[in-house]
Design a protein around this motif. Structure first.
Motif, PDB file in Angstrom:
ATOM      1  N   MET A   1       5.568   3.054 -19.598  1.00 49.99           N
ATOM      2  CA  MET A   1       6.746   2.381 -19.393  1.00 49.99           C
ATOM      3  C   MET A   1       6.628   0.927 -18.789  1.00 49.99           C
ATOM      4  O   MET A   1       5.627   0.180 -19.033  1.00 49.99           O
ATOM      5  CB  MET A   1       5.922   3.085 -17.771  1.00 49.99           C
ATOM      6  CG  MET A   1       7.385   2.388 -17.030  1.00 49.99           C
ATOM      7  SD  MET A   1       7.094   2.626 -15.016  1.00 49.99           S
ATOM      8  CE  MET A   1       7.957   4.694 -14.602  1.00 49.99           C
ATOM      9  N   VAL A   3       6.248  -2.704 -17.731  1.00 46.60           N
ATOM     10  CA  VAL A   3       5.020  -3.172 -17.058  1.00 46.60           C
ATOM     11  C   VAL A   3       5.600  -3.506 -16.466  1.00 46.60           C
ATOM     12  O   VAL A   3       5.501  -3.341 -15.105  1.00 46.60           O
ATOM     13  CB  VAL A   3       4.157  -4.065 -18.092  1.00 46.60           C
ATOM     14  CG1 VAL A   3       3.196  -4.916 -16.867  1.00 46.60           C
ATOM     15  CG2 VAL A   3       3.111  -3.486 -18.750  1.00 46.60           C
ATOM     16  N   GLN A   7       5.251  -2.789 -12.453  1.00 48.60           N
ATOM     17  CA  GLN A   7       5.352  -3.408 -11.151  1.00 48.60           C
ATOM     18  C   GLN A   7       5.847  -3.823  -9.983  1.00 48.60           C
ATOM     19  O   GLN A   7       5.546  -3.867  -8.507  1.00 48.60           O
ATOM     20  CB  GLN A   7       5.022  -5.288 -12.090  1.00 48.60           C
ATOM     21  CG  GLN A   7       3.390  -5.039 -12.395  1.00 48.60           C
ATOM     22  CD  GLN A   7       3.056  -6.201 -13.183  1.00 48.60           C
ATOM     23  OE1 GLN A   7       4.512  -7.038 -13.676  1.00 48.60           O
ATOM     24  NE2 GLN A   7       2.233  -6.686 -12.963  1.00 48.60           N
ATOM     25  N   PHE A   9       7.813  -1.347  -9.025  1.00 51.31           N
ATOM     26  CA  PHE A   9       7.625  -0.558  -8.023  1.00 51.31           C
ATOM     27  C   PHE A   9       6.908  -0.131  -7.167  1.00 51.31           C
ATOM     28  O   PHE A   9       6.905   0.230  -6.076  1.00 51.31           O
ATOM     29  CB  PHE A   9       7.885   0.815  -9.638  1.00 51.31           C
ATOM     30  CG  PHE A   9       7.786   2.393  -8.844  1.00 51.31           C
ATOM     31  CD1 PHE A   9       8.641   2.666  -7.584  1.00 51.31           C
ATOM     32  CD2 PHE A   9       6.579   2.514  -8.308  1.00 51.31           C
ATOM     33  CE1 PHE A   9       7.747   4.266  -7.230  1.00 51.31           C
ATOM     34  CE2 PHE A   9       6.076   3.905  -8.243  1.00 51.31           C
ATOM     35  CZ  PHE A   9       7.375   4.719  -7.091  1.00 51.31           C
ATOM     36  N   MET A  13       7.065  -0.434  -3.039  1.00 60.16           N
ATOM     37  CA  MET A  13       6.598   1.336  -2.027  1.00 60.16           C
ATOM     38  C   MET A  13       5.480   0.376  -1.382  1.00 60.16           C
ATOM     39  O   MET A  13       5.311   0.933  -0.185  1.00 60.16           O
ATOM     40  CB  MET A  13       5.342   1.648  -3.060  1.00 60.16           C
ATOM     41  CG  MET A  13       6.573   2.492  -4.708  1.00 60.16           C
ATOM     42  SD  MET A  13       6.942   4.335  -3.523  1.00 60.16           S
ATOM     43  CE  MET A  13       5.187   4.881  -3.104  1.00 60.16           C
ATOM     44  N   LEU A  14       4.001  -0.724  -2.083  1.00 61.49           N
ATOM     45  CA  LEU A  14       3.499  -1.435  -1.059  1.00 61.49           C
ATOM     46  C   LEU A  14       4.461  -1.833   0.354  1.00 61.49           C
ATOM     47  O   LEU A  14       4.286  -1.894   1.682  1.00 61.49           O
ATOM     48  CB  LEU A  14       2.775  -2.229  -1.507  1.00 61.49           C
ATOM     49  CG  LEU A  14       1.524  -1.573  -2.436  1.00 61.49           C
ATOM     50  CD1 LEU A  14       1.167  -2.781  -3.505  1.00 61.49           C
ATOM     51  CD2 LEU A  14       0.392  -0.774  -1.507  1.00 61.49           C
ATOM     52  N   VAL A  16       7.582  -1.397   1.368  1.00 63.66           N
ATOM     53  CA  VAL A  16       8.491  -0.225   2.736  1.00 63.66           C
ATOM     54  C   VAL A  16       7.633   0.440   2.834  1.00 63.66           C
ATOM     55  O   VAL A  16       7.407   0.473   4.220  1.00 63.66           O
ATOM     56  CB  VAL A  16       8.744   0.774   1.482  1.00 63.66           C
ATOM     57  CG1 VAL A  16       9.271   2.048   1.817  1.00 63.66           C
ATOM     58  CG2 VAL A  16      10.505  -0.165   0.473  1.00 63.66           C
ATOM     59  N   LEU A  20       7.146   0.806   6.828  1.00 64.34           N
ATOM     60  CA  LEU A  20       7.051   1.531   7.380  1.00 64.34           C
ATOM     61  C   LEU A  20       6.009   1.853   8.545  1.00 64.34           C
ATOM     62  O   LEU A  20       5.840   2.976   9.471  1.00 64.34           O
ATOM     63  CB  LEU A  20       7.723   3.061   6.736  1.00 64.34           C
ATOM     64  CG  LEU A  20       8.871   2.763   6.228  1.00 64.34           C
ATOM     65  CD1 LEU A  20       8.837   4.324   4.796  1.00 64.34           C
ATOM     66  CD2 LEU A  20       9.961   2.897   7.432  1.00 64.34           C
ATOM     67  N   ALA A  23       5.574  -0.148  11.601  1.00 64.12           N
ATOM     68  CA  ALA A  23       6.446   0.484  12.632  1.00 64.12           C
ATOM     69  C   ALA A  23       5.854   1.981  13.171  1.00 64.12           C
ATOM     70  O   ALA A  23       6.304   2.144  14.704  1.00 64.12           O
ATOM     71  CB  ALA A  23       7.679   0.739  11.881  1.00 64.12           C
ATOM     72  N   PHE A  24       5.442   2.357  12.705  1.00 59.66           N
ATOM     73  CA  PHE A  24       4.490   3.445  12.832  1.00 59.66           C
ATOM     74  C   PHE A  24       3.376   3.209  13.880  1.00 59.66           C
ATOM     75  O   PHE A  24       3.226   4.114  14.919  1.00 59.66           O
ATOM     76  CB  PHE A  24       4.116   4.807  11.571  1.00 59.66           C
ATOM     77  CG  PHE A  24       3.281   6.122  11.342  1.00 59.66           C
ATOM     78  CD1 PHE A  24       3.979   7.205  13.022  1.00 59.66           C
ATOM     79  CD2 PHE A  24       2.269   6.102  11.754  1.00 59.66           C
ATOM     80  CE1 PHE A  24       3.576   7.891  12.514  1.00 59.66           C
ATOM     81  CE2 PHE A  24       1.741   7.505  12.319  1.00 59.66           C
ATOM     82  CZ  PHE A  24       2.395   8.217  12.405  1.00 59.66           C
ATOM     83  N   THR A  25       2.537   2.793  13.750  1.00 57.44           N
ATOM     84  CA  THR A  25       1.690   2.414  14.375  1.00 57.44           C
ATOM     85  C   THR A  25       1.936   1.720  15.334  1.00 57.44           C
ATOM     86  O   THR A  25       1.676   1.351  17.003  1.00 57.44           O
ATOM     87  CB  THR A  25       0.797   0.889  13.827  1.00 57.44           C
ATOM     88  OG1 THR A  25       1.004   0.624  13.386  1.00 57.44           O
ATOM     89  CG2 THR A  25      -0.321   2.205  12.674  1.00 57.44           C
ATOM     90  N   CYS A  26       2.967   0.992  15.716  1.00 59.40           N
ATOM     91  CA  CYS A  26       3.689   0.077  17.017  1.00 59.40           C
ATOM     92  C   CYS A  26       3.977   1.241  17.607  1.00 59.40           C
ATOM     93  O   CYS A  26       4.082   1.099  18.566  1.00 59.40           O
ATOM     94  CB  CYS A  26       4.625  -1.168  16.806  1.00 59.40           C
ATOM     95  SG  CYS A  26       4.096  -2.353  16.153  1.00 59.40           S
TER      96      CYS A  26
END
Lengths: 48, 787
Positions: A1, A3, A7, A9, A13-14, A16, A20, A23-26
């Protein structure tokens, strides 16, 4: 793939995931629990 | 302390009544480890100062036992495992007992841990100057000592987890998480990297060779920094900094994020020590990307530490403990800013193999580890000896300032030295020729910086001596006391822990699904991967939103349940830590290097193998790399870039990490035998200005050829393709090659040379580097002689 694709991607991912999770922990609102744990080191020995 | 059980999570079960329990902590063990850390710290740094002096002034080498190549590992092992190791054990034992409200369960295990660790240090101090080494940085100790380390570490782990099992405080404070990560990860790192085949008493060969060994070694080396020098000290920071500042940590929630992100990301970053080498590109890229990502968690931790002092900065002016902590955390921030920067391939191209890396490492060790240790000791010792305060606050302040200036002098001189040398190596004139073709020119340019480094390091050592004196006077003025407390332990009617909820909780399912999709993506072709990548992102987003919407406030908190269950927490930590290690190491270890099986790669002849062992014994790899990077300025100086095949039979690999001298990957045939002979006896006779130590004893000490065949057998057992006839003919072949080299040396004016002398074996090895063996098949050679 290619590089750069990997990178971008992984980075996306990190980012996003971080947003999230933040937001979840809040929403959890269990700060009371964290507050109590944070005080643990401040407890003194009997003789202190 | 009373009513410690207040706030036990309702999910743990139903409270009935409670009992009051008096706990007297085992603080003797903390006192012992503090004392040992201070003593070994001074010894280790004294050796460091000697090593610095040797680099500036070669006459300070005292062959055979105190040459730079032998004492540098002694310095690193002493400061890492003896100074920081003992400090970490002291901090962990003191804080863990108080955080979980339980005394250490076994005084015997504590004593075994303490004395076992000190014996290991003594064994290292004896064997390393004698030249017994595995030749892997920070993992030099030979196999019997490695086994002892594993045993003592297990004793430590039993003591620690047994304490957790007896705890009166259900929930684990974040410092304990860092300790858990330290204990499990160091065990894994040590065992995996130390796997070797013993040849005899204190000699072994790593089971890994070439690039595999390089990858495993720097996975270990980098994570020794991460999980021995960083995570336990972060745990100590999270306990002692709030304690000294008398205020809670700035953000407990940030510490949760700090922990999980740090341990997950750190383990992937090892390959940044091998950038631009022959290591496969994918591994290098992974190492670089994850290193850059480390910025975030590292700085999250640093800011959390510094912001804990919010409102207490006034105290920092007057309290030496807080001064050390504030400076220590700041140095942590600086070192963890510089680390990712150095991991960017282009920056690394300039900095790698230079003193810049040495400066970076020392800003972390002297600034972060050394100052956190000093802060902790200054806080602890008065309390451990029933005193209100230190013997002298002013002396502690003086220690702080002399230490700080020492670090700055050290680090700045190494930055200047590193960047200067890096630029000189790559400087070319208008015609494209190297501007400084003679390596020694670049060494002479940085020599003043070596003297400055010596002054900086010496100042730091003086600070350590001041601290030792201050702590000793404080201890002598008081009396050893063990802390105690009273807790109300509430008996809780145990309810079955909601294992199913934890195991099949939505976060676990979500992570598993995403991981499976990502793994599938990795094994299918590009087009499908792109498609799957999109699915993974969408699944992750939708899944998280679904989890978020379905969140039920009345149900127990998922992470809170985890915090209350030490064993389960440890399992999750292991998974987070191993993810990177497995993903990086397994593919590399399983791959068969087909190019290496070509005619290019041939095992060393018997005498060359003996010569190689001498090269490792003398620590030559600490100043000479064997890895030519694919840069024009490197190929002009050293020859074609190194390939994977060339080092495939090197157990251990010898790529090196620093060039105080030139690269030797293609040294073979560059100079005649007599040049090497003279270079070993008196380096400056053929290379004026060199700072290499002389090795005159190589002329008189003999190679024990009686053990050569055992060594070849051991090599065969780790995958080097020696045939039975090669091994059978090994001794004879070594004698033949030795005789040829000795004759050649005599003919060139060296006088009488013993064919079995160590110098002959070392010359044989050096002349082999980057060359095919001559003749190609030792057994055939013997056969031809017989004819």
């Amino acid at each position: 793939m290619e590089v750069v694709i990997l990178q971008v991607f992984v980075s996306l991912m990190l980012v996003v995931g971080s947003v999230l999770l933040f937001a979840f922990t809040c929403r959890q609102r269990d700060f009371d629990h964290a507050d109590r744990l944070a005080l643990l080191p401040l407890e003194k020995d009997k003789k202190e | 302390m009373t009513a410690s059980a207040e706030g036990i999570a309702p999910e743990a079960g139903r409270r009935v009544d409670g009992e009051t329990r008096r706990i007297v902590y085992n603080d003797s063990i903390t006192r012992w480890f503090v004392g040992a850390s201070v003593i070994w710290g001074i010894v280790g740094m004294l050796v460091g100062v000697l090593a610095a002096l040797q680099l500036a002034f070669w006459q300070a080498n005292l062959p055979p036992y105190l040459t730079y190549g032998r004492i540098r590992p002694l310095h690193t092992n002493a400061v890492i495992f003896a100074f920081v190791g003992n400090m970490v054990f002291a901090g962990i034992y003191y804080s863990t007992q108080r955080l979980v409200k339980a005394r250490l369960p076994s005084d015997l295990l504590a004593r075994i841990h303490f004395w076992g660790w000190q014996l290991i240090i003594v064994a290292a101090a004896v064997t390393l100057p004698l030249g017994f080494t595995q030749g892997k940085e920070y993992a030099e100790l030979e196999w019997p000592i490695d086994i002892a380390i594993a045993v003592v570490w297990v004793v430590f782990a039993i003591q620690f987890f047994w304490t957790l099992a007896r705890r009166a405080e259900k929930h684990l404070y974040v410092a304990i998480w860092f300790y858990i990560a330290t204990i499990v990860t160091v065990a894994v790192l040590h065992i995996v990297n130390s796997l070797s085949i013993p040849v005899f008493g204190l000699k072994s060969y790593s089971i890994y060779g070439g690039a595999k060994d390089a990858l495993v070694q720097w996975w270990y080396g980098h994570n020794a920094v991460a999980f021995f020098l960083t995570t336990p000290v972060l745990g100590i920071m999270y306990y002692f900094l709030p304690k000294a500042a008398d205020r809670p940590v700035y953000s407990y929630r940030l510490s949760v994020i700090h922990f999980w992100s740090l341990i997950f990301v750190y383990i992937w970053a090892g390959p940044h020590h091998l950038l631009n080498t022959a290591l496969p590109d994918w591994a290098q890229t992974l190492g670089m990307v994850f290193s850059v990502m480390l910025w975030a968690p590292s700085w999250g931790g640093m800011l959390n530490g510094l912001l804990t002092l919010k409102g207490a900065w006034g105290k920092v002016r007057t309290d030496p403990v807080l001064k050390f902590f504030a400076a220590g955390v700041t140095f942590y921030g600086m070192a963890t800013f510089e680390g990712p920067l150095l991991s960017i391939k282009s920056v690394n191209g300039l900095a790698h193999y230079t003193d810049w890396i040495i400066g970076h490492v020392h800003s972390g060790t002297l600034g972060w580890n050394g100052f956190m240790a000093a802060g902790m000791f200054y806080w602890l010792v008065p309390r451990l000896f029933g005193r209100e305060q230190l013997w002298s606050k002013k002396l502690a302040d003086a220690h702080f300032w002399i230490g700080t200036f020492g670090i700055l002098l050290y680090v700045v001189s190494m930055w200047v030295s590193g960047i200067t040398q890096g630029l000189m190596w790559r400087a070319t004139d208008a015609q494209g020729a190297l501007e400084y073709p003679n390596f020694v020119e670049t060494l002479n340019a940085i020599r003043p910086m070596y003297w400055m480094r010596l002054i900086g390091g010496s100042m730091y050592l003086v600070g350590m001596l001041m601290m030792a004196f201050n702590l000793a006077r404080t201890a002598l003025a008081g009396k050893a006391v063990d802390g105690e407390t009273t807790v109300v332990v509430e008996r809780v009617e145990a309810t079955e822990p909601p294992w199913a909820e934890i195991l099949f909780g939505t976060p676990v399912i979500l992570v598993t699904v995403v991981a499976v999709l990502a793994a599938t993506m990795a094994v299918v072709n590009n087009e499908a991967s792109l498609f799957l990548a999109t699915i993974v992102v969408v699944a992750a987003i939708l899944g998280t939103i679904a989890v978020h919407l379905a969140y039920d406030r009345t149900r127990p908190k998922w992470h809170r349940m985890l915090e209350g269950r030490a064993l389960f927490f440890t399992a999750f930590t292991v998974i987070a830590v191993l993810a990177g290690g497995v993903a990086e190491l397994v593919p590399s270890l399983l791959v068969t290097p087909t190019d290496a099986m070509s005619a290019e790669a041939k095992p060393y002849r018997a005498l060359e193998l003996e010569g190689r062992d001498l090269y490792v014994r003398e620590g030559c790899y600490l100043c000479h790399s064997q890895m030519i990077r694919p840069f024009t300025f490197e190929t002009k100086r050293y020859g074609d870039p190194s390939t994977l095949a060339e080092s495939v039979y090197d157990h251990p690999f010898q790529w090196g990490s620093k060039r105080t001298g030139p690269d030797l990957a293609r040294e073979g045939g560059k100079y005649p035998n007599i040049w090497h002979y003279r270079h070993m006896v008196d380096p400056r006779s053929v290379s004026p200005g060199s700072n290499m130590p002389p090795f005159p004893y190589l002329l008189t000490d003999k190679v024990d050829l009686g053990r050569t065949q055992d060594k070849m057998r051991a090599m065969r057992s780790v995958g080097v393709p020696y045939e039975a006839r090669d091994i059978e003919a090994g001794r004879h072949d070594a004698e033949v090659q030795g005789a040829e080299i000795a004759k050649n040396l005599r003919d060139d004016g060296a006088g009488q040379v013993d064919p079995q002398s160590e110098i002959v074996a070392l010359v044989a090895y050096l002349q082999r580097l980057g060359k095919h063996p001559e003749p190609e098949n030792p057994a055939a050679h013997v056969a031809s002689l017989a004819k």
